[in-house]
Design a protein around this motif. Structure first.
Motif, PDB file in Angstrom:
ATOM      1  N   SER A  96      73.667   3.431  53.316  1.00 15.85           N
ATOM      2  CA  SER A  96      72.769   3.407  54.476  1.00 15.85           C
ATOM      3  C   SER A  96      72.999   2.098  55.223  1.00 15.85           C
ATOM      4  O   SER A  96      73.071   1.033  54.629  1.00 15.85           O
ATOM      5  N   THR A 115      71.193   0.562  62.061  1.00 16.01           N
ATOM      6  CA  THR A 115      71.494   1.346  63.258  1.00 16.01           C
ATOM      7  C   THR A 115      70.708   0.752  64.415  1.00 16.01           C
ATOM      8  O   THR A 115      69.761  -0.006  64.193  1.00 16.01           O
ATOM      9  N   LYS A 123      65.537   2.441  68.290  1.00 14.25           N
ATOM     10  CA  LYS A 123      65.236   3.480  69.272  1.00 14.25           C
ATOM     11  C   LYS A 123      63.906   3.171  69.956  1.00 14.25           C
ATOM     12  O   LYS A 123      63.090   2.414  69.433  1.00 14.25           O
ATOM     13  N   SER A 158      68.850   2.841  57.527  1.00 18.97           N
ATOM     14  CA  SER A 158      68.359   3.897  58.412  1.00 18.97           C
ATOM     15  C   SER A 158      68.521   5.271  57.772  1.00 18.97           C
ATOM     16  O   SER A 158      69.291   5.444  56.827  1.00 18.97           O
ATOM     17  N   LYS A 164      68.270   9.626  59.171  1.00 15.14           N
ATOM     18  CA  LYS A 164      68.157  10.515  60.335  1.00 15.14           C
ATOM     19  C   LYS A 164      66.743  11.099  60.423  1.00 15.14           C
ATOM     20  O   LYS A 164      66.224  11.661  59.472  1.00 15.14           O
ATOM     21  N   HIS A 165      66.125  10.928  61.581  1.00 15.30           N
ATOM     22  CA  HIS A 165      64.807  11.473  61.884  1.00 15.30           C
ATOM     23  C   HIS A 165      65.014  12.798  62.632  1.00 15.30           C
ATOM     24  O   HIS A 165      65.900  12.874  63.485  1.00 15.30           O
ATOM     25  N   PRO A 166      64.207  13.830  62.347  1.00 18.90           N
ATOM     26  CA  PRO A 166      64.445  15.129  62.980  1.00 18.90           C
ATOM     27  C   PRO A 166      64.352  15.121  64.515  1.00 18.90           C
ATOM     28  O   PRO A 166      65.040  15.883  65.177  1.00 18.90           O
ATOM     29  N   LEU A 201      64.238  11.985  66.459  1.00 27.58           N
ATOM     30  CA  LEU A 201      64.725  10.741  67.071  1.00 27.58           C
ATOM     31  C   LEU A 201      66.146  10.366  66.663  1.00 27.58           C
ATOM     32  O   LEU A 201      66.681   9.373  67.135  1.00 27.58           O
ATOM     33  N   GLY A 202      66.746  11.120  65.762  1.00 33.72           N
ATOM     34  CA  GLY A 202      68.086  10.789  65.299  1.00 33.72           C
ATOM     35  C   GLY A 202      68.066   9.665  64.282  1.00 33.72           C
ATOM     36  O   GLY A 202      67.036   9.385  63.664  1.00 33.72           O
ATOM     37  N   GLU A 203      69.202   9.016  64.109  1.00 29.63           N
ATOM     38  CA  GLU A 203      69.325   7.925  63.124  1.00 29.63           C
ATOM     39  C   GLU A 203      68.319   6.833  63.483  1.00 29.63           C
ATOM     40  O   GLU A 203      68.322   6.313  64.593  1.00 29.63           O
ATOM     41  N   LEU A 204      67.438   6.514  62.536  1.00 30.36           N
ATOM     42  CA  LEU A 204      66.313   5.620  62.818  1.00 30.36           C
ATOM     43  C   LEU A 204      66.165   4.570  61.722  1.00 30.36           C
ATOM     44  O   LEU A 204      66.143   4.918  60.535  1.00 30.36           O
ATOM     45  N   TRP A 209      60.612   4.231  61.087  1.00 31.60           N
ATOM     46  CA  TRP A 209      60.003   5.408  60.472  1.00 31.60           C
ATOM     47  C   TRP A 209      58.517   5.144  60.242  1.00 31.60           C
ATOM     48  O   TRP A 209      57.683   6.020  60.448  1.00 31.60           O
TER      49      TRP A 209
END
Length: 170
Positions: free
Chosen positions: A66, A69, A72, A130, A132-134, A136-139, A144
């Motif tokens: 991990s 990233t 966002k 990071s 992947k958030h459903p 928002l993408g890679e977070l 989170w």
């Protein structure tokens, strides 16, 4: 954890509970229409999102590969003009709930979050990894945590809209 995020988590949850604690169980479970969620379902969804966020953060912390990233604009999650579809894992049940059950569910998911965050000795690692958030993408993992209260704020607006419908009906 950032004290400001803790404050936001607490204040947002207090606002949510104030909006639902005086509702009747019927108001809690009434749906504005067939396609919409009831206030109970919204709250069940929020508890599920909080619990799945804990799992995602824990998973991200345990991943050796991990990586950091880019940050966002997680505040986009509050914008209700942007329709989002909940992943199956956080879709609420069709069950009927009491106000007390919902408040206990919310308290339980928050306790799981705070207990988990308290186990992280060096919180700075949350910004370095990071998942992947459903939506928002890679977070980054700290974002989170931030998206939990922002997502809750999004749904508080939805709850207020539903409560306005009750007032118009009566």
């Amino acid at each position: 954890m950032n004290p400001l995020i803790n404050d936001h988590l607490r204040e947002t949850r207090n606002t949510l509970v104030k909006e639902i604690e005086l509702l009747s169980d019927r108001q809690l479970n009434d749906k504005p229409d067939l396609k919409s969620w009831s206030i109970a379902q919204i709250c069940h969804h929020l508890a599920l999102v909080e619990e799945s966020s804990v799992k995602a953060i824990a998973w991200g912390l345990n991943q050796e590969d991990s990586k950091q990233t880019e940050r966002k604009n997680v505040h986009l999650i509050v914008d209700r003009t942007k329709k989002m579809t909940a992943p199956k894992i956080v879709e609420p049940a069709e069950d009927l709930f009491t106000v007390q059950q919902i408040i206990e569910m919310l308290n339980d998911s928050r306790k799981k979050l705070t207990t988990f965050l308290d186990t992280i000795e060096d919180k700075s690692i949350l910004a370095e990894k990071s998942v992947k958030h459903p939506a928002l993408g890679e977070l980054p993992l700290d974002q989170w945590v931030e998206q939990i209260y922002l997502h809750e704020q999004r749904h508080i607006v939805q709850i207020l809209e539903i409560k306005m419908c009750f007032e118009v009906e009566h």
